[in-house]
Enzyme design. Structure first.
Site, PDB file in Angstrom:
ATOM      1  CB  ILE A   1      10.591   2.538   1.569  1.00  0.00           C
ATOM      2  CG1 ILE A   1      11.881   2.687   2.367  1.00  0.00           C
ATOM      3  CG2 ILE A   1       9.691   1.452   2.132  1.00  0.00           C
ATOM      4  CD1 ILE A   1      11.654   3.278   3.753  1.00  0.00           C
TER       5      ILE A   1
ATOM      6  CG  ASP B   1      14.452  -2.448   3.821  1.00  0.00           C
ATOM      7  OD1 ASP B   1      14.440  -3.429   3.047  1.00  0.00           O
ATOM      8  OD2 ASP B   1      13.606  -2.298   4.703  1.00  0.00           O
TER       9      ASP B   1
ATOM     10  CE  LYS C   1      -3.817  -2.001   2.731  1.00  0.00           C
ATOM     11  NZ  LYS C   1      -4.555  -1.793   4.011  1.00  0.00           N
TER      12      LYS C   1
ATOM     13  CG  ASP D   1       1.683   1.000   7.087  1.00  0.00           C
ATOM     14  OD1 ASP D   1       1.115   0.176   7.816  1.00  0.00           O
ATOM     15  OD2 ASP D   1       2.567   0.662   6.260  1.00  0.00           O
TER      16      ASP D   1
ATOM     17  CD  GLU E   1       8.106  -0.943  -2.406  1.00  0.00           C
ATOM     18  OE1 GLU E   1       7.126  -0.230  -2.150  1.00  0.00           O
ATOM     19  OE2 GLU E   1       8.201  -2.140  -2.078  1.00  0.00           O
TER      20      GLU E   1
ATOM     21  CE  LYS F   1      13.939 -10.336   3.312  1.00  0.00           C
ATOM     22  NZ  LYS F   1      13.860 -10.844   4.705  1.00  0.00           N
ATOM     23  CB  THR F   2      10.900  -6.794  -0.357  1.00  0.00           C
ATOM     24  OG1 THR F   2      10.893  -7.149   1.033  1.00  0.00           O
ATOM     25  CG2 THR F   2       9.476  -6.748  -0.870  1.00  0.00           C
TER      26      THR F   2
END
Length: 226
Positions: A144, A146, A77, A202, A142, A149-150
């Protein structure tokens, strides 16, 4: 506050680098939902700065992909505001130039955070049929990134549908030590490893209604923890 440096991923202009010791702006300088007064420490990136940077990213995307159709894959989201503003700026760039970039927006949801910590469990939701990506230029948007991996898992998933080309636009990239993927092709801001909220980012579904990107207070983390 920040400086602009070349992107390590692409060699072109990269994200605006926000230094480790940047405390953010005083809350008294900005408007924000009053019910969050004790829950945020500072305004880290004001909404106006986000918009200006997003407009610049739209220009880079037009330079790279203009005159070709593109499917924008919005990561929900947290990415919905960035994606909406980015696509709108791309439309403005099209109207003000002789280029034409037809865009179609699709949505996918990733869930990997619990409170302020990334977990090992990655859930991809709403991805049953991405056959629309086959043979297309794809821009993943996207909010964010970091460790990467995602995004690495998402790229593998998207590439299974055989797109023509895949680019990634990330509003924020965190400086972390355990990076497993490359930087996005288009980077808004490179920030320290701090947990930030607002502009649709969020904390357990709170703070999406903040226009600015803000640093949470410890009071806020405790108040909304699950």
């Amino acid at each position: 506050m920040a400086e602009c440096v070349p992107s390590r991923a692409t060699g072109m202009e990269g994200g605006i680098v926000i230094k480790d010791d940047w405390p953010g702006y005083s809350l008294e300088l900005f408007t924000y939902p009053e019910h969050y007064r004790e829950d945020i420490e500072s305004v880290y990136i004001p909404h106006g700065v986000i918009m200006d940077r997003t407009e610049r990213l739209a220009r880079h995307i037009m330079d790279d992909i203009g005159d070709h159709d593109m499917v924008v894959l919005c990561v929900l989201k947290g990415g919905y505001k960035f994606c909406s503003d980015l696509v709108e700026f791309i439309k403005v760039q099209c109207r003000n130039s002789n280029k034409h970039l037809e865009t179609r927006v699709e949505f996918i949801r990733l869930k990997s955070y619990l409170n302020d910590q990334s977990t090992e469990d990655l859930h991809i939701i709403g991805s049953q049929d991405l056959s629309v990506l086959r043979g297309k230029n794809v821009l993943i948007v996207e909010a964010i990134v970091d460790t990467g991996k995602t995004m690495k898992a998402l790229l593998k998933h998207v590439e299974a549908f055989e797109p023509k080309m895949v680019k990634v636009a990330g509003l924020l990239v965190k400086r972390v030590s355990n990076v497993v993927g490359s930087l996005p092709d288009y980077v808004g801001f490179e920030i320290p490893n701090r947990f930030v909220v607002g502009y649709a980012l969020d904390y357990n579904e709170y703070f999406r209604d903040l226009n600015h990107i803000c640093v949470m207070s410890e009071i806020g983390k405790v108040k909304y923890k699950i």
